[in-house]
Scaffold this active site. Structure first.
Site, PDB file in Angstrom:
ATOM      1  N   GLU A 174       0.656  -1.121   0.053  1.00 34.25           N
ATOM      2  CA  GLU A 174       0.086   0.065   0.027  1.00 34.25           C
ATOM      3  C   GLU A 174       0.924   1.312   0.044  1.00 34.25           C
ATOM      4  OE1 GLU A 174      -3.837   0.097   0.326  1.00 34.25           O
ATOM      5  OE2 GLU A 174      -3.249  -1.886  -0.584  1.00 34.25           O
ATOM      6  N   HIS A 250      -4.694   1.922   7.290  1.00 37.96           N
ATOM      7  CA  HIS A 250      -3.471   2.213   6.799  1.00 37.96           C
ATOM      8  C   HIS A 250      -2.968   2.773   8.372  1.00 37.96           C
ATOM      9  CE1 HIS A 250      -4.348   2.688   2.408  1.00 37.96           C
ATOM     10  NE2 HIS A 250      -3.727   1.566   2.680  1.00 37.96           N
ATOM     11  N   CYS A 371      -3.033  11.584   3.331  1.00 38.99           N
ATOM     12  CA  CYS A 371      -3.366  10.787   2.187  1.00 38.99           C
ATOM     13  C   CYS A 371      -3.076  11.402   0.943  1.00 38.99           C
ATOM     14  CB  CYS A 371      -4.733  10.330   2.316  1.00 38.99           C
ATOM     15  SG  CYS A 371      -5.449   8.943   3.454  1.00 38.99           S
TER      16      CYS A 371
END
Length: 448
Positions: A174, A250, A371
């Site tokens: 990720e 995350h 993000c």
């Protein structure tokens, strides 16, 4: 000019919509099918970039992707012209069309993992583009992501690019959302902290029961090898499975680090004391001193952390050495979170300022300030070697805001994704953008 960390923010794409595609991302699922505003989303992101540039930080940007992804739809059996492919997908499998229209590449914290030249075996900045294979709508991003990054960081004397890891569950990667670098100074060797959710091959590691653990230990280990990192400067820590099941998909939803500071929730890591001790020991070997700021669950619960995105913040070092925390406005709206932050500032620690930004369009899809940016540590020579057109300036900001106003819709619903005109609008906008940013032919439609 000394070595510095440059934030490259993702520019929100023209098809920004609330598809609710990300299982395990509470905000994404809870806002599914609401009307979005792509124009406002892009302008909110640009406003944050401009504000940080005005504060003296070097700020870059990463271009969005072509959507809908008609090539991927063709690989899945839809045929005919572009318009016919979109029409058939909308009629036969609307969720798949929605996934193929996602603007999720805006969250460039997932674009790649980046190791600076001070840490790597060959003294170059290394990029491994993330495969993001846990979610279909993200798994189709990495080919274009790779081309865009290579167009930005093109000089092989300074930059090394690695392909995405094998697109299988055992190597789920990720990107930088599960990677933090700690150091005494950005230009000196540091400690790279890889956080994983599970092990693919070793059943002794616990796993979450409700939501998927997207990052594997095996993927993190592979990236560290590809980047030629010294084992004495790498720490692998497991995310707490219990917080993954509460929507912490995350690590950057529960922890953020910068310099010698690790700002984290009490429940962020499994075997937290062991992980922090290893970080402290290894950072000390390269001349640093870990400053771990642990947020107690009694003051800010995991639910509040997820709803406010307190930890999905940017922690930046100012010229005077103090740190600035960039948070979403949702932190102000949460009394427990905001009271904690005010108390933190009053303690006189390394975090001296907090600034809140309106990023509601991104937040409703589950993406906060952290993000939206990929962190890249660059020496003066390396910064001079990148494509200068992707570094924000007052003039570029003006050009991009005009570009957004010209090409972006101010309303988007799932039913709008079936409009074949949307693809034409997106391609027209991106063709113009590649000229503004001097990227060359990075999109599939430009390579025909």
């Amino acid at each position: 000019m000394k070595t510095r960390e440059v934030n490259f923010d993702g520019l929100v794409g023209p098809t920004h919509n609330y598809g609710g595609l990300s299982y395990g991302n509470v905000a994404s699922q809870s806002n599914s099918q609401l009307n979005s505003n792509p124009r406002e989303a892009a302008l909110q992101g640009l406003a944050k970039m401009k504000a940080l540039m005005d504060l003296g930080f070097t700020q870059g940007l990463i271009a969005p992707q072509e959507r809908p992804d008609v090539d991927s739809l063709r690989r899945l059996g839809f045929s005919g012209s572009d318009a016919q492919v979109i029409e058939k997908a909308a009629r036969q499998d609307m969720p798949l069309l929605a996934a193929s229209c996602s603007a999720s590449s805006m969250w460039v914290a997932n674009a790649a993992t980046v190791s600076p030249s001070a840490d790597t075996h060959d003294g170059r900045v290394h990029f491994t583009v993330a495969n993001l294979n846990c979610k279909y709508h993200r798994s189709i991003e990495h080919p274009t992501t790779s081309r865009v990054l290579q167009a930005m960081f093109a000089d092989p004397r300074y930059f090394a690019h690695h392909a995405a890891l094998p697109a299988v569950a055992q190597f789920g990667d990720e990107g930088a959302a599960n990677h933090t670098r700690l150091c005494r100074d950005h230009g000196q060797p540091g400690v790279e902290f890889f956080v994983y959710g599970r092990s693919a091959f070793d059943t002794r590691y616990p796993a979450p029961q409700k939501y998927p653990a997207r990052q594997t230990l095996e993927a993190s280990s592979a990236v560290a090898r590809l980047h030629g990192l010294n084992a004495s400067q790498v720490v692998f820590g497991q995310q707490n499975p219990a917080v993954i099941d509460q929507g912490v998909f995350h690590n950057d939803v529960i922890a953020v680090g910068n310099g010698e500071v690790l700002f984290h929730h009490e429940d962020a890591f499994l075997h937290s004391k062991t992980v922090l001790r290893e970080l402290q020991d290894k950072l000390a070997r390269v001349g640093g001193h870990l400053q771990a700021i642990c947020v107690p669950r009694a003051e800010v619960g995991v639910e509040d952390a997820v709803r406010s995105y307190l930890f999905n913040s940017q922690l930046l070092t100012c010229d005077d050495g103090s740190m600035l925390l960039i948070v979403p406005q949702e932190c102000q709206a949460n009394p427990r979170v905001w009271n904690y932050l005010q108390a933190l500032l009053s303690q006189g620690g390394p975090i001296r300022q907090v600034r809140a930004f309106d990023l509601k369009q991104s937040m409703r899809n589950g993406g906060g300030p952290a993000c939206l940016r990929l962190r890249v540590v660059l020496t003066a020579q390396e910064l001079a070697a990148i494509n200068p057109a992707v570094i924000l300036s007052d003039s570029l900001y003006g050009v991009l805001t005009d570009w957004v106003a010209k090409h972006y819709r101010d309303r988007m619903h799932e039913r709008d994704l079936a409009d074949p005109q949307l693809l034409i609008e997106c391609r027209t906008a991106l063709d113009e953008l590649t000229q503004i940013l001097k990227l060359g032919a990075v999109y599939p439609f430009q390579q025909i």
